[in-house]
Structure formats: structure tokens, C-alpha cells
Design an enzyme around this catalytic site. Structure first.
Site, PDB file in Angstrom:
ATOM      1  N   SER A 101      43.934  36.450  41.172  1.00  0.00           N
ATOM      2  CA  SER A 101      43.184  36.340  39.866  1.00  0.00           C
ATOM      3  C   SER A 101      43.227  34.843  39.227  1.00  0.00           C
ATOM      4  O   SER A 101      44.266  34.365  39.230  1.00  0.00           O
ATOM      5  CB  SER A 101      43.549  37.658  38.901  1.00  0.00           C
ATOM      6  N   THR A 152      43.443  41.717  38.552  1.00  0.00           N
ATOM      7  CA  THR A 152      43.654  41.424  37.010  1.00  0.00           C
ATOM      8  C   THR A 152      42.579  40.998  36.325  1.00  0.00           C
ATOM      9  O   THR A 152      42.225  41.232  35.204  1.00  0.00           O
ATOM     10  CB  THR A 152      44.711  40.560  37.259  1.00  0.00           C
ATOM     11  N   THR A 200      41.441  40.770  43.984  1.00  0.00           N
ATOM     12  CA  THR A 200      41.115  40.589  42.560  1.00  0.00           C
ATOM     13  C   THR A 200      41.188  41.827  41.869  1.00  0.00           C
ATOM     14  O   THR A 200      40.402  42.409  42.067  1.00  0.00           O
ATOM     15  CB  THR A 200      39.893  39.623  42.442  1.00  0.00           C
ATOM     16  N   ASP A 234      44.905  49.026  49.811  1.00  0.00           N
ATOM     17  CA  ASP A 234      45.506  47.959  49.429  1.00  0.00           C
ATOM     18  C   ASP A 234      47.039  48.660  49.254  1.00  0.00           C
ATOM     19  O   ASP A 234      47.492  49.499  48.858  1.00  0.00           O
ATOM     20  CB  ASP A 234      45.117  47.522  48.103  1.00  0.00           C
ATOM     21  N   HIS A 235      47.872  47.592  49.874  1.00  0.00           N
ATOM     22  CA  HIS A 235      49.376  47.719  49.673  1.00  0.00           C
ATOM     23  C   HIS A 235      49.954  49.064  50.295  1.00  0.00           C
ATOM     24  O   HIS A 235      50.590  49.933  49.361  1.00  0.00           O
ATOM     25  CB  HIS A 235      49.918  47.547  48.260  1.00  0.00           C
TER      26      HIS A 235
HETATM   27  O1  LIG Z   1      46.693  41.069  45.002  1.00  0.00           O
HETATM   28  C1  LIG Z   1      46.335  41.963  44.315  1.00  0.00           C
HETATM   29  C2  LIG Z   1      45.618  41.553  42.701  1.00  0.00           C
HETATM   30  O2  LIG Z   1      46.122  40.221  42.420  1.00  0.00           O
HETATM   31  P1  LIG Z   1      45.613  40.033  40.833  1.00  0.00           P
HETATM   32  O3  LIG Z   1      46.940  40.657  40.060  1.00  0.00           O
HETATM   33  O4  LIG Z   1      46.097  38.444  40.956  1.00  0.00           O
HETATM   34  O5  LIG Z   1      44.554  40.336  40.581  1.00  0.00           O
HETATM   35  N1  LIG Z   1      46.096  43.431  44.560  1.00  0.00           N
HETATM   36  O6  LIG Z   1      46.659  43.649  45.714  1.00  0.00           O
HETATM   37  C3  LIG Z   1      45.976  44.574  43.705  1.00  0.00           C
HETATM   38  C4  LIG Z   1      47.227  45.316  43.332  1.00  0.00           C
HETATM   39  C5  LIG Z   1      47.027  46.505  42.489  1.00  0.00           C
HETATM   40  O7  LIG Z   1      47.997  47.395  42.687  1.00  0.00           O
HETATM   41  P2  LIG Z   1      48.383  48.520  41.644  1.00  0.00           P
HETATM   42  O8  LIG Z   1      47.146  49.405  41.454  1.00  0.00           O
HETATM   43  O9  LIG Z   1      49.642  49.317  41.978  1.00  0.00           O
HETATM   44  O10 LIG Z   1      48.664  47.771  40.106  1.00  0.00           O
HETATM   45 ZN   LIG Z   2      48.382  42.335  46.188  1.00  0.00          ZN
END
Ligand SMILES: O=C(COP(=O)(O)O)N(O)CCCOP(=O)(O)O
Ligand SMILES: [Zn+2]
Length: 311
Positions: free
Chosen positions: A217, A260, A258, A88-89
Site C-alpha cells: 500500500s 491498507t 493492497t 491470502d496468508h
Molecule cells: O500484503 C497485504 C496488504 O498489505 P498492505 O497493508 O500494505 O495493504 N496483505 O496480504 C493483506 C493482509 C491482510 O490480513 P488481515 O486481514 O489479517 O489483516
Molecule cells: Zn500480505
């Protein structure tokens, strides 16, 4: 264990449902997500951000990526549902390469903070490498609001559907995350929740590939309330309403990120368990009821996304 994530997303795109992409940073979250998918008979994507890989590897990227793959593969071979592991990212080239080398099913190259041409070039480069070893690539167009890793995006810049058409054609990226108004974390939207469904519709029409919703989320108010009752300070937390998620899926969203919702559930029930069982020191007895709740919230999301029974 799914070799390339595109496989399961193409099916979801054809049949207009979405697959959850749930983030994990440790074994317990991974267990809860996989148990939920198995119980819902749903294909599932588990994801690690760059921060998660560094956390799992105690700062060593290769170790983190390798351990994530080993953990997921070992659990997945016991399950009846397809499981994909996604980076992710991805922003740091080294991390993206480590994930590819370790055996991830897909990687995201997140160059959405760069101007269009540079985002296109960066993405094209990763697609060439990833496709050469048979794994899928996600990219992002437009910017989410809020904090994205170390970049504070003050204003969200919504996706331009015309740009999306060119971007997908030129890069051959397998799935795309169009910014349509969401943001990461527990405090979404400035005022009323709203997503730009018109743009989403056009992006789907112009690109015809699986689409991804970041920052999706729902931030369930009952769990926020429970967390606050046990000492958390999460007032004003707000997420994406269920009807908007469903509409986004109808319009072509097939992967829903998802994180959060799992974090809030974890915090609320950890606080509750610790305050109710003051003499408990066995982490297994503390975590079991907490991650039971995390599993339940993942099952609820899988049902809303429409991927229950799709394995
Ligand atoms: O899109 C989302 C999650 O979205 P949400 O906050 O609405 O669950 N993500 O890509 C999760 C990103 C998490 O990154 P990190 O581990 O650096 O905090
Ligand atoms: Zn994201």
C-alpha cells in the site's frame, strides 16, 4: 471467474505488468473492487485473509469460504473482466482445505515464519493437493516486518535468491512472495522507504515465475490528512512510493497486495460523511459515497500497476 490465478499472472509476467490483489472483508469492499476493475477493463484478484473468512462466516470457516466464493462468482459472471479469488496468508491447514473445497482460484501457504526446510515441506504438501484439483499456489520466502496476523515479526528477513531458486524448483509453487523490505499496515519502513531491488532482480532471474509484493500500500498522505481532520489518529503513516512500485513491476512483480489503502480511504470518508450528514441513518446513503471513494483508489492502483485495459 478465473479457475486458477496462474493463468492471469503468467500473462502479466510475460508482458511485465502487475495485477492488483485487493483484500475484502464484506460485500461493499468487494463491490468497489470489482466495479473498479470493470471500469478499468483490468483483470483483478480479490483476496480474503484467514481473518476475513472467519469474519464473513461468523467464525465458521466452511461458511465463510463458501459465502466468499458465492459472492465473487455471482458478481463476476456479470462482468467482462477476469476475476480470481485468492486465499491470502493461508496458515491453518483447515482453512486452506476449506478454500480449495469451496472453489477458490488460488491459495497462499504462508509458512515463511518456519525454517527454510519446513517452509519448503509445508509448501510442497499444499502444492500437491492444490495442483491435483487444478488451482494455483502462492508461497512466501523471507519475512515481512510488522504484525503478520498473530505473529509479530520484529525484524524483516529479506529473501535469499539462492534459496528462492531451490524452493521454486523443489515445490513447483506457481507464484512467490519474496520479502524485499515491505511490511503490512500503515506504518512501513523504519526510516526512508527502501526496497531491495537487487534481490528482486535475482529472484526473478533464478525462478522465472510471477512474483508477489505484500505490504504494497502507498498510504496516500492526502487521505491520511483527511482522516486525521475528521478525528482519526494516523500521524506518521507511510507507504510505498509510486516510483518504487513501478520499479518493482519492471523487475518482475506481477501481483500486488493492497489492503491498507482501501481501509484508510474507507475510514477517512466514513468519518467525513458521518460528520457532515448528522441526521443520516440509512446505511446505503452513508456507504454509497464512501465506497465510491474506495472504488476510485482501486482504479488509481490498477492504473499504476499497468493492468488497465489488459482484460
Ligand atoms: O500484503 C497485504 C496488504 O498489505 P498492505 O497493508 O500494505 O495493504 N496483505 O496480504 C493483506 C493482509 C491482510 O490480513 P488481515 O486481514 O489479517 O489483516
Ligand atoms: Zn500480505
Amino acid at each position: 471467474y478465473v479457475k486458477n490465478t496462474k493463468e492471469i499472472l503468467e500473462k502479466a509476467s510475460k508482458e511485465r505488468y502487475a495485477i492488483g490483489a485487493f483484500n475484502f472483508n464484506n460485500m461493499e469492499f468487494l463491490q468497489a473492487i470489482l466495479e473498479a476493475a470493470e471500469e478499468e477493463k483490468a483483470p483483478v484478484i480479490v483476496a480474503t485473509s484467514e481473518g476475513a473468512i472467519k469474519y464473513i462466516g461468523k467464525g465458521d470457516i466452511e461458511t465463510g469460504a463458501k459465502l466468499a466464493v458465492e459472492m465473487v462468482r455471482t458478481y463476476a459472471e456479470k462482468l467482462s473482466v477476469p476475476v480470481a479469488l485468492h486465499l491470502d496468508h493461508g496458515r491453518d491447514f483447515k482453512v486452506i482445505m476449506a478454500a480449495i473445497k469451496a472453489g477458490y482460484s488460488s491459495v497462499m501457504i504462508d509458512a515463511s515464519h518456519l525454517p527454510f526446510e519446513e517452509n519448503l515441506r509445508e509448501t510442497k504438501r499444499i502444492v500437491e493437493i492444490a495442483h491435483a484439483v487444478g488451482i494455483s499456489v502462492e508461497a512466501e520466502l523471507g519475512k515481512l516486518k510488522g504484525i503478520e496476523d498473530n505473529v509479530v515479526e520484529k525484524e524483516s528477513v529479506l529473501v535469499d535468491p539462492e534459496e528462492a531458486k531451490v524452493f521454486v524448483k523443489e515445490t513447483e509453487v506457481d507464484f512467490l512472495a519474496p520479502a524485499i523490505g515491505t511490511s503490512h499496515g500503515a506504518f512501513k519502513f523504519k526510516g526512508e522507504a527502501q526496497l531491495d531491488f537487487e534481490r528482486l532482480k535475482k529472484v526473478k532471474e533464478y525462478t522465472q515465475i510471477p512474483l508477489v509484493l505484500h505490504g504494497a500500500s502507498m498510504v496516500p498522505q492526502d487521505i491520511v490528512k483527511l482522516a486525521n481532520e475528521y478525528g482519526a489518529e494516523l500521524s506518521g503513516a507511510k507507504g510505498v512510493p509510486e516510483d518504487m512500485l513501478k520499479k518493482a513491476i519492471e523487475l518482475g512483480i506481477n501481483k500486488i497486495n493492497t489492503d491498507t489503502d482501501l481501509r484508510i480511504t474507507f475510514v477517512a470518508y466514513l468519518r467525513k460523511v458521518l460528520s457532515e450528514d448528522k441526521s443520516q441513518i440509512d446505511p446505503r446513503k452513508i456507504f454509497k459515497p464512501v465506497f465510491e471513494q474506495v472504488k476510485e483508489i482501486v482504479k488509481e492502483r490498477i492504473r499504476i500497476f499497468g493492468s488497465s485495459g489488459k482484460a
